[in-house]
Design an enzyme around this catalytic site. Structure first.
Site, PDB file in Angstrom:
ATOM      1  N   ASP A  11      34.271  75.214 -33.007  1.00 24.97           N
ATOM      2  CA  ASP A  11      32.904  76.232 -32.238  1.00 24.97           C
ATOM      3  C   ASP A  11      31.502  75.692 -32.024  1.00 24.97           C
ATOM      4  O   ASP A  11      31.160  74.950 -32.138  1.00 24.97           O
ATOM      5  CB  ASP A  11      33.145  77.364 -33.591  1.00 24.97           C
ATOM      6  N   HIS A  46      31.450  75.617 -22.329  1.00 25.38           N
ATOM      7  CA  HIS A  46      32.609  75.152 -22.709  1.00 25.38           C
ATOM      8  C   HIS A  46      33.576  74.697 -21.319  1.00 25.38           C
ATOM      9  O   HIS A  46      34.070  72.874 -21.790  1.00 25.38           O
ATOM     10  CB  HIS A  46      33.490  76.737 -22.275  1.00 25.38           C
ATOM     11  N   SER A  69      41.263  82.286 -28.949  1.00 34.62           N
ATOM     12  CA  SER A  69      41.693  83.130 -29.375  1.00 34.62           C
ATOM     13  C   SER A  69      42.534  84.683 -28.836  1.00 34.62           C
ATOM     14  O   SER A  69      41.717  85.177 -28.240  1.00 34.62           O
ATOM     15  CB  SER A  69      40.740  83.513 -31.120  1.00 34.62           C
ATOM     16  N   TRP A  75      39.877  87.808 -25.632  1.00 30.82           N
ATOM     17  CA  TRP A  75      39.955  88.921 -24.298  1.00 30.82           C
ATOM     18  C   TRP A  75      38.238  89.841 -24.985  1.00 30.82           C
ATOM     19  O   TRP A  75      38.161  90.589 -23.942  1.00 30.82           O
ATOM     20  CB  TRP A  75      40.701  89.628 -24.476  1.00 30.82           C
ATOM     21  N   LEU A  86      50.991  60.984 -29.649  1.00 35.96           N
ATOM     22  CA  LEU A  86      50.310  62.333 -30.332  1.00 35.96           C
ATOM     23  C   LEU A  86      50.648  62.650 -29.431  1.00 35.96           C
ATOM     24  O   LEU A  86      50.999  63.057 -27.794  1.00 35.96           O
ATOM     25  CB  LEU A  86      48.580  61.370 -30.025  1.00 35.96           C
TER      26      LEU A  86
END
Ligand code: FPP
Length: 264
Positions: free
Chosen positions: A24, A41, A69, A73, A135
């Protein structure tokens, strides 16, 4: 983009096998600089390689990152377009790095509404890295935990309504009714990443202390750690801080530790 930072070391102690992160603060990072939100972003995506390398260096087996998430949208079109383009680019650009670092990519979330080009590149990178044994990087894209539980229940109901599948499952489990087949184990297995161990450590950057519909089933016993650092400023050193905080916690899973009577 990979930087030339020297990886810090974590002290001896337990290392979380699986870390889940809410990345966040991208928008605020950009706004503080007078830039459009999507630039946050882009910056946030550019530090991912360092974070993945740090996780590998610390011995973490799985990283699950919240990229987009179900609720995202609602964001402005410019930001949505930038995020979808960024995800597509990331899938293409990171292929050689994933192969070199033995990283296996997984994606959790619903496929509907995602642009076909993003899905195509995503599927290709998942396919290409499927047999890598280092990983596991799970990206939560178009993800919501309640939706995930709904999808798991739908899958289970579908299986129970199919006489062949139901009878085979009853036989394997050695029980006489469909109700008895449904337990925590079955629900966990029907989640998007049903084979994954639950996260041991949850990290949220950006100062908010919420779960935001993230891995609600899987985080039941995770240690929660929050930092005010905005995601684009996150570094391996801060990941190390989170792991050190984890090492100081006493995980009891509802029971008692050996020395708990001394603590009370
Ligand atoms: C939350 O910050 C972050 C997101 C909604 C997207 C996270 C995406 C990335 C880090 C980059 C894309 C990922 C890949 C794999 C290419 P926010 O915008 O809600 O921040 P704010 O709270 O400051 O507004």
């Amino acid at each position: 983009m990979k930087s030339n930072i020297v990886m810090p070391d974590v002290p001896e102690g337990p290392i979380p096998r699986h870390i889940a992160i809410v990345m966040d603060g991208n928008g605020r990072w950009a706004q503080k600089r007078g830039l459009p939100r999507y630039r946050g972003h882009i910056q946030g995506a550019s530090i991912l390689e360092d974070v993945v390398n740090a996780a590998i260096h610390f011995g973490v087996e799985r990283l699950t990152l919240y990229c987009f998430s179900n609720e995202n949208w609602k964001r402005p079109e410019e930001e949505l377009n930038a995020l979808m383009a960024l995800l597509k680019e990331y899938m293409i650009e990171q292929r050689p790095t994933f192969m070199k670092s033995n990283v296996r990519l997984r994606v959790i979330g619903r496929r509907d509404r995602l642009p076909v080009e993003t899905l195509r590149e995503m599927d290709e990178t998942i396919r290409l890295t499927a047999s890598n044994s280092g990983l596991t990087l799970a990206l939560a894209i178009n993800y919501g935990a309640r939706q995930e539980i709904v999808d798991a229940v739908r899958r289970i109901v579908g299986e129970m309504l199919d006489p062949e599948k139901r009878d085979a499952a009853l036989k394997t489990a050695g029980v006489d009714s469909a109700e008895k087949l449904v337990d925590e184990n079955l629900i966990a297995k029907r989640l998007y990443d049903g084979d994954a161990p639950d996260p041991d450590l949850f990290i949220r950057t950006g100062g908010e202390q919420r779960l935001s519909n993230y891995l609600l089933w899987q985080l039941s016993y995770a240690e929660l750690w929050f930092t005010d650092v905005l995601w684009p400023d996150f570094t391996p050193e801060i990941l190390k801080e989170g792991i050190i905080a984890f090492q100081r916690r006493h995980r009891r899973f509802g029971g008692l530790n050996k020395n708990d009577s001394d603590l009370r």
